[in-house]
Design an enzyme around this catalytic site. Structure first.
Site, PDB file in Angstrom:
ATOM      1  N   GLU A   1      -1.962  -9.257  10.196  1.00 24.30           N
ATOM      2  CA  GLU A   1      -2.487  -8.570   9.009  1.00 24.30           C
ATOM      3  C   GLU A   1      -1.404  -8.632   7.929  1.00 24.30           C
ATOM      4  O   GLU A   1      -0.226  -8.804   8.245  1.00 24.30           O
ATOM      5  CB  GLU A   1      -2.854  -7.143   9.448  1.00 24.30           C
ATOM      6  CG  GLU A   1      -3.370  -6.219   8.387  1.00 24.30           C
ATOM      7  CD  GLU A   1      -2.314  -5.260   7.924  1.00 24.30           C
ATOM      8  OE1 GLU A   1      -2.545  -4.629   6.909  1.00 24.30           O
ATOM      9  OE2 GLU A   1      -1.246  -5.167   8.560  1.00 24.30           O
TER      10      GLU A   1
ATOM     11  N   LYS B   1       0.604  -6.950   6.179  1.00 28.91           N
ATOM     12  CA  LYS B   1       1.877  -6.231   6.106  1.00 28.91           C
ATOM     13  C   LYS B   1       2.817  -6.550   7.269  1.00 28.91           C
ATOM     14  O   LYS B   1       3.964  -6.152   7.251  1.00 28.91           O
ATOM     15  CB  LYS B   1       1.602  -4.721   6.110  1.00 28.91           C
ATOM     16  CG  LYS B   1       0.732  -4.239   4.968  1.00 28.91           C
ATOM     17  CD  LYS B   1       0.649  -2.728   4.906  1.00 28.91           C
ATOM     18  CE  LYS B   1      -0.227  -2.094   5.945  1.00 28.91           C
ATOM     19  NZ  LYS B   1      -1.647  -2.484   5.954  1.00 28.91           N
ATOM     20  N   LYS B   2       2.325  -7.223   8.281  1.00 29.13           N
ATOM     21  CA  LYS B   2       3.062  -7.311   9.546  1.00 29.13           C
ATOM     22  C   LYS B   2       4.236  -8.305   9.500  1.00 29.13           C
ATOM     23  O   LYS B   2       4.479  -8.927   8.485  1.00 29.13           O
ATOM     24  CB  LYS B   2       2.092  -7.657  10.668  1.00 29.13           C
ATOM     25  CG  LYS B   2       1.017  -6.599  10.875  1.00 29.13           C
ATOM     26  CD  LYS B   2       1.603  -5.295  11.374  1.00 29.13           C
ATOM     27  CE  LYS B   2       0.709  -4.099  11.233  1.00 29.13           C
ATOM     28  NZ  LYS B   2      -0.701  -4.275  11.425  1.00 29.13           N
ATOM     29  N   CYS B   3       4.950  -8.437  10.659  1.00 27.89           N
ATOM     30  CA  CYS B   3       6.160  -9.281  10.698  1.00 27.89           C
ATOM     31  C   CYS B   3       5.882 -10.664  10.129  1.00 27.89           C
ATOM     32  O   CYS B   3       6.714 -11.259   9.459  1.00 27.89           O
ATOM     33  CB  CYS B   3       6.673  -9.422  12.128  1.00 27.89           C
ATOM     34  SG  CYS B   3       7.238  -7.875  12.836  1.00 27.89           S
ATOM     35  N   MET B   4       4.732 -11.229  10.447  1.00 25.78           N
ATOM     36  CA  MET B   4       4.249 -12.443   9.761  1.00 25.78           C
ATOM     37  C   MET B   4       2.754 -12.277   9.545  1.00 25.78           C
ATOM     38  O   MET B   4       2.114 -11.445  10.197  1.00 25.78           O
ATOM     39  CB  MET B   4       4.564 -13.716  10.562  1.00 25.78           C
ATOM     40  CG  MET B   4       3.905 -13.810  11.912  1.00 25.78           C
ATOM     41  SD  MET B   4       4.029 -15.481  12.622  1.00 25.78           S
ATOM     42  CE  MET B   4       2.460 -16.185  12.097  1.00 25.78           C
TER      43      MET B   4
END
Ligand SMILES: Cc1ncc(COP(=O)(O)O)c(C=O)c1O
Length: 378
Positions: free
Chosen positions: A178, A180-183
């Site tokens: 998603e 906002k996530k790490c990637m």
């Protein structure tokens, strides 16, 4: 200054991959998804992966893979995003909320043992904010009680615990891409496992139950060698969902995967700077016992008894904040599953997330640190 909380780190590499997908003009489930699954599996060291449109879908299908009888119980940490618990409900299973460890904010292994009953079939550890659950101990408990262990790795893509990638400790690992996530892949998720026989059937479940991917079938539509007129034929054998990843998402994911270690390293450097900056504070403490060597932390957070005052102080300075998360049993949908979770009920009120993303500058970090220290001096 205005500083947002999260920001995807996307640019020319992602655009180049998207252009290639546009030029081929196959935007749906196709060869880029297959390539992304392969490269992702190699990266985390899993035998196979199935790409889907979210971690929510990944968690739903991962529990479905075990075919548990309706009404069985699934252990879920009281503090997580709701998807960890909705996965149980989607499968007609009952979420049983486990209290959290007061230091790591992940599920308490002692409470896992306490909440275990003969009807318990699975546990869903969440590596909260990227802080790893002690997986060797949880796997031992899982073995003793014959539980399925599905790791919710929404916050820790690329993270390593004791030399092994998170998401490869349990039976299945579920990842979120998603925005906002790490990637990121915009929205997106991945199901990974070393037990190929367990998750291969999920390829049909993510594609409405259809037994063949359209892009593989389509190769025969115009091929003169394929003299069989039934190239279009497929069967629906199971009740599936429209959960597939598509080639546009996978194209972004392939570019992001190349940058993932770099993005995680930058997050670690930022966290180091935050930790150094607030180390003398008396009212503000780090959210986790951050261990930065191999980690993939997605959140930098702090704890403060007067959390809401601090939120207002930071807001006046243009610094975005959030709370990850309200305990799940406090949501109306989950009230009827409330259990004894005294630590979660107390600790969440002190938790606060502050900005963290790879493009955050040192100057911006120092600005947030100064705002935190100013509050602390009050
Ligand atoms: C712990 C956890 N699990 C699952 C999810 C669901 O991820 P997605 O948005 O990819 O469905 C999230 C999303 O924030 C999450 O934080």
């Amino acid at each position: 200054m205005q500083i947002r909380l999260f920001k995807p780190c996307v640019g020319e590499e992602e655009l180049a991959n998207i252009r290639e997908v546009f030029e081929r003009a196959w935007l749906g489930l196709g060869p880029r998804v297959a390539q992304f699954e392969k490269e992702w599996s190699e990266y985390i060291g899993a035998k196979t992966s199935v790409a889907v449109n979210s971690a929510t879908a990944a968690l739903h299908l991962s529990l479905l893979a075990f075919g548990f009888q309706p009404g069985k119980k699934v252990l879920v940490p009281a503090i997580s995003f709701v998807s960890t618990a909705t996965a149980a409900l989607y499968n007609q299973l009952e979420p049983v909320f486990v209290d959290i460890d007061p230091d790591t904010l992940s599920l308490s292994l002692e409470d896992v043992e306490r909440k275990m009953t003969p009807d318990t079939v699975a546990v869903l550890p969440v590596h909260m904010g990227g802080h790893p659950v002690p997986m060797e101990r949880l796997m031992e408990i899982g073995r003793q009680h014959r539980l399925a262990v599905i790791e919710d790795c929404a916050h820790c893509a690329g993270g390593i615990y004791k030399g092994k990638k998170l998401g490869t400790w349990g039976d299945i690992g579920c990842f979120s891409f998603e925005e906002k996530k790490c990637m990121t892949t915009g929205d997106g998720g991945m199901i990974s496992s070393n037990r190929a026989e367990l998750i291969e059937p999920l390829r049909a479940y993510r594609w409405l139950g259809i037994d063949k991917d359209t892009w593989r079938r389509s190769a025969g539509y115009t091929s003169p060698e394929a003299i069989d007129a039934r190239h279009w034929y497929y069967e629906v054998g199971v009740l599936g969902y429209k959960y597939n990843m598509n080639d546009l998402m996978a194209a972004i994911g392939l570019a992001q995967l190349k940058k993932l270690d770099r993005m995680n390293a930058r997050r670690r450097a930022i966290i180091q700077r935050y930790l150094e900056g607030i180390k003398d504070c008396r009212q503000i403490r780090p959210l986790f016992p951050y261990k930065l060597e191999d980690s993939a932390y997605w959140i930098f957070g702090v704890r403060c008894e007067k959390r809401d005052d601090l939120i207002l102080h930071l807001k006046k300075k243009g610094i975005a904040t959030s709370v990850h998360y309200l305990p799940i049993p406090m949501h109306p949908l989950f009230r009827k599953y409330s259990a004894e979770t005294p630590v979660a009920n107390r600790v969440w009120q002190t938790m606060l997330t502050v900005p963290l993303f790879p493009d955050l500058t040192d100057g911006e970090v120092d600005y947030v640190v100064e705002a935190l220290r100013e509050y602390d001096r009050r």
